[in-house]
Design an enzyme around this catalytic site. Structure first.
Site, PDB file in Angstrom:
ATOM      1  CE  LYS A  17      -1.580   3.252   2.615  1.00 37.08           C
ATOM      2  NZ  LYS A  17      -1.786   4.437   1.259  1.00 37.08           N
TER       3      LYS A  17
ATOM      4  CD  GLU B 272      13.690   2.207   9.667  1.00 43.25           C
ATOM      5  OE1 GLU B 272      14.156   3.380  10.190  1.00 43.25           O
ATOM      6  OE2 GLU B 272      14.325   1.024   9.845  1.00 43.25           O
TER       7      GLU B 272
ATOM      8  CB  CYS C  65      13.505  10.138   7.092  1.00 44.68           C
ATOM      9  SG  CYS C  65      14.418   9.156   6.145  1.00 44.68           S
TER      10      CYS C  65
ATOM     11  CD  GLU D   7       9.860  14.108  10.574  1.00 43.09           C
ATOM     12  OE1 GLU D   7       8.519  13.633  10.648  1.00 43.09           O
ATOM     13  OE2 GLU D   7      10.867  13.427   9.930  1.00 43.09           O
TER      14      GLU D   7
HETATM   15  P1  NAD Z   1       2.663   9.475   6.981  1.00 41.56           P
HETATM   16  O1  NAD Z   1       2.884   8.631   8.299  1.00 41.56           O
HETATM   17  O2  NAD Z   1       1.373  10.220   6.920  1.00 41.56           O
HETATM   18  O3  NAD Z   1       2.108   8.282   5.857  1.00 41.56           O
HETATM   19  C1  NAD Z   1       2.931   6.866   5.894  1.00 41.56           C
HETATM   20  C2  NAD Z   1       1.926   5.894   5.142  1.00 41.56           C
HETATM   21  O4  NAD Z   1       1.079   5.517   6.016  1.00 41.56           O
HETATM   22  C3  NAD Z   1       1.222   6.269   3.744  1.00 41.56           C
HETATM   23  O5  NAD Z   1       1.086   5.238   2.858  1.00 41.56           O
HETATM   24  C4  NAD Z   1      -0.023   6.469   4.399  1.00 41.56           C
HETATM   25  O6  NAD Z   1      -1.239   6.441   3.738  1.00 41.56           O
HETATM   26  C5  NAD Z   1      -0.285   5.567   5.726  1.00 41.56           C
HETATM   27  N1  NAD Z   1      -1.097   5.789   6.728  1.00 41.56           N
HETATM   28  C6  NAD Z   1      -1.668   7.002   7.123  1.00 41.56           C
HETATM   29  N2  NAD Z   1      -2.487   6.731   8.370  1.00 41.56           N
HETATM   30  C7  NAD Z   1      -2.411   5.560   8.579  1.00 41.56           C
HETATM   31  C8  NAD Z   1      -3.189   4.640   9.624  1.00 41.56           C
HETATM   32  N3  NAD Z   1      -3.887   5.237  10.450  1.00 41.56           N
HETATM   33  N4  NAD Z   1      -2.982   3.405   9.344  1.00 41.56           N
HETATM   34  C9  NAD Z   1      -2.130   2.703   8.656  1.00 41.56           C
HETATM   35  N5  NAD Z   1      -1.307   3.360   7.494  1.00 41.56           N
HETATM   36  C10 NAD Z   1      -1.615   4.808   7.421  1.00 41.56           C
HETATM   37  O7  NAD Z   1       3.982   9.767   6.475  1.00 41.56           O
HETATM   38  P2  NAD Z   1       4.147  10.636   5.333  1.00 41.56           P
HETATM   39  O8  NAD Z   1       3.671  11.770   5.449  1.00 41.56           O
HETATM   40  O9  NAD Z   1       3.916   9.630   3.771  1.00 41.56           O
HETATM   41  O10 NAD Z   1       5.738  10.506   5.205  1.00 41.56           O
HETATM   42  C11 NAD Z   1       6.481  11.450   5.755  1.00 41.56           C
HETATM   43  C12 NAD Z   1       7.007  10.972   7.197  1.00 41.56           C
HETATM   44  O11 NAD Z   1       7.824   9.687   6.857  1.00 41.56           O
HETATM   45  C13 NAD Z   1       8.033  11.631   8.030  1.00 41.56           C
HETATM   46  O12 NAD Z   1       7.523  11.685   9.485  1.00 41.56           O
HETATM   47  C14 NAD Z   1       9.446  11.196   7.781  1.00 41.56           C
HETATM   48  O13 NAD Z   1      10.365  11.275   8.717  1.00 41.56           O
HETATM   49  C15 NAD Z   1       8.985   9.655   7.608  1.00 41.56           C
HETATM   50  N6  NAD Z   1       9.985   8.795   7.017  1.00 41.56           N
HETATM   51  C16 NAD Z   1      10.853   8.239   7.610  1.00 41.56           C
HETATM   52  C17 NAD Z   1      11.762   7.395   6.892  1.00 41.56           C
HETATM   53  C18 NAD Z   1      12.796   6.360   7.792  1.00 41.56           C
HETATM   54  O14 NAD Z   1      13.494   5.543   7.142  1.00 41.56           O
HETATM   55  N7  NAD Z   1      12.876   6.609   9.059  1.00 41.56           N
HETATM   56  C19 NAD Z   1      12.078   7.501   5.604  1.00 41.56           C
HETATM   57  C20 NAD Z   1      11.122   8.141   4.915  1.00 41.56           C
HETATM   58  C21 NAD Z   1      10.255   9.045   5.666  1.00 41.56           C
END
Ligand code: NAD
Length: 497
Positions: free
Chosen positions: A176, A251, A285, A386
């Site tokens: 997903k 992550e 990230c 962040e």
């Molecule tokens: P997000 O948490 O909003 O979404 C991530 C994924 O989770 C998406 O596919 C989203 O549709 C899904 N999602 C959202 N709500 C959900 C729920 N309630 N249940 C299950 N799935 C759900 O994050 P984003 O805005 O897509 O990405 C940015 C974040 O990702 C930042 O915090 C960044 O630091 C982090 N990030 C971390 C790493 C790492 O390796 N540590 C790498 C890249 C991004």
């Protein structure tokens, strides 16, 4: 021309969402440009995908790993052939500049070839036994259906980091992707399909986190959830997996820092701070959203840093002269702007930026000016939380010890960096910085795929992706004892009579 309509991939077929609904994928540099229409799937679609993956696991787990690896190898070859096209589509759907989207595709290529090599390794151990005529070993076993939930900032690299090791280890996958980047996900799945992956082994279901993500992470037939995204959602994933102890690999967010000591090579550190802070519009990230500078060089360093940031060319990432693209969407740009307001109220000194960019092509997209706050206190919200945008909070410090304390004084623990020419400080920092990744004389970004990647504290939950560490997420260890003595031998008892 009407936008192209894309479908889910379930049981080896491209299918619409059962509800027939869709959502638009917009170009963040030009919101009039609809990149495509994607299925707004729900629980029904997700359940069908998990069911298929569960069935496919029965045969995929028995395919010899070198054969599974051949599929990954072929997929990596196709990624090489289509690198430019994939990078262009990625820039169009999520905004980062072409140079960076090419790097994103390259990460997927590297991971494909690397994990293909694991098909002929997947090493366990053979060891001794404390009893005669007995053989002992440990082997890796696949777990079953892996649920892959990914963010938008690395639309090919992060899915590849998860899907390739999961597949080579013998698991099947339901994927997903983030709703801002379903096109890159579509490309990856199509390429793996073309490379010869059997039906049902990899399934793609697009849609919201609330509908598809929640259904995936709570599904009883999903053995592992691998999630990259915000700490907030990661916490929900963790809770969803806890009741029946399903594995979860998380992550999450970061608040990474570059420390510039008084003996640093200033020009080198400036290059690093600029790339770390504003690369990918600060939406990595591992972005260096904090910059700690020794008071002895603070004034001189910050003046140069502000000058360089002001001169960054912001625009559509498809233009090769552009250095920084837009934010992913208006919501993100607004969230960045809210943090700028918070920073001002906290008393930080706004040194440049602090506004959305407007006029001309900027009115079409979610563009925000490179922003720097000076004289930040390490406990200010803009130095703790962040922001995930082009905002750098600069913190002055007086000593190496204070710098390390500031670096470690956040709830996150992904990446940190130090610029110094003092070898004793280098080794002390390597030991004492509490992040999962540490750079010396390089910025906080630039991970290579064969080393473990991940963070401590609220960035992760103790797992790592990439390198062979990734295999620990997608396999269970099995210890096997073979007794060829023909008699009952009792460990610990018959050895000490
Ligand atoms: P997000 O948490 O909003 O979404 C991530 C994924 O989770 C998406 O596919 C989203 O549709 C899904 N999602 C959202 N709500 C959900 C729920 N309630 N249940 C299950 N799935 C759900 O994050 P984003 O805005 O897509 O990405 C940015 C974040 O990702 C930042 O915090 C960044 O630091 C982090 N990030 C971390 C790493 C790492 O390796 N540590 C790498 C890249 C991004």
């Amino acid at each position: 021309m009407p936008p192209k309509v894309y479908k889910n991939y379930i049981k080896g077929e491209w299918v619409e969402a059962r509800c027939g609904k869709g959502f638009e994928n917009l170009n963040p540099a030009d919101k009039n440009d609809v990149v495509g229409l994607f299925p707004a799937s729900d629980k029904c679609d997700l359940d069908a995908a998990v069911d298929t993956a569960k069935q496919a696991f029965k045969s995929w787990r028995l395919v010899p790993p070198p054969k599974r690896a051949e599929v990954l190898f072929r997929a990596a070859q196709v990624l090489v052939e289509r690198k430019e096209e994939l990078a262009r589509d990625m820039t169009r759907e999520m905004g980062k500049v072409l140079r960076e989207t090419r790097g994103d595709v390259q990460e997927a290529i590297d991971m494909g070839f690397y994990m293909a090599g694991e098909g002929r390794r997947l090493f366990g151990q053979t060891t001794t036994s404390e009893l005669p005529h007995k053989f002992a070993m440990s082997i890796r076993q696949p777990i079953g259906v892996v649920g892959v939930i990914t963010p938008w900032n690395f639309p090919l690299a992060i899915p590849a980091w998860k899907i390739f090791p999961a597949l080579v280890a013998g698991n099947t996958v339901v994927f997903k992707p983030a709703s801002d980047t379903p096109l890159s996900a579509y490309h990856l799945v199509k390429i793996l399909n073309e490379a010869g992956l059997p039906k049902g082994v990899l399934n793609l279901v697009t849609g919201s986190g609330g509908a598809v993500g929640v259904s995936l992470m709570t599904h009883p037939d999903v053995g592992v959830i691998t999630f990259t995204g915000s700490t907030e959602v990661g916490r929900e994933v963790s809770k969803a997996c806890a009741p029946d102890f399903r594995h979860c690999h998380l992550e999450m967010g970061g608040k990474n820092i570059i420390l510039v000591m008084e003996d640093a090579n200033i020009d080198l550190a400036l290059d690093g701070a600029l790339w770390g802070g504003f690369g990918t519009t600060g939406q990595r990230c591992t972005a260096a959203s904090r910059l700690g500078v020794h008071k002895k060089i603070y004034k001189q360093f910050v003046a140069k840093f502000v000058e360089r940031a002001k001169n960054l060319k912001v625009g559509n990432g498809l233009d090769p002269s552009v250095e920084m693209g837009p934010c992913i969407n208006d919501r993100q740009a607004q969230s960045v702007h809210n943090y700028v307001g918070i920073g001002k109220n906290e008393g930080a000194q706004l040194l440049c930026g602090g506004e959305p960019l407007t006029g001309g092509e900027y009115d079409l997209g979610a563009f925000y000016a490179p922003t720097i706050f000076g004289d930040c206190h390490p406990k200010m919200r803009i130095a703790q939380e962040e922001i995930f945008g082009p905002v750098v909070s600069v913190i002055p410090f007086e000593s190496f010890e204070e710098a390390i304390e500031i670096a470690n004084g956040v709830v996150y623990g992904l990446s940190s960096s130090i610029y110094t020419r003092d070898v004793n400080r280098v080794f002390t920092a390597m030991r004492d910085l509490s992040t999962g990744i540490v750079y010396v004389n390089a910025p906080t970004i630039g991970a290579e795929i064969h080393l473990p990647f991940g963070g401590t504290k609220q960035t992760g939950n103790g797992h790592r992706e990439a390198g062979t560490a990734a295999l620990d997420v997608f396999t269970e260890w099995k210890a096997v004892y073979v007794d060829f003595s023909g008699a009952l031998q009792r460990a610990q008892i018959d050895t000490h009579t």
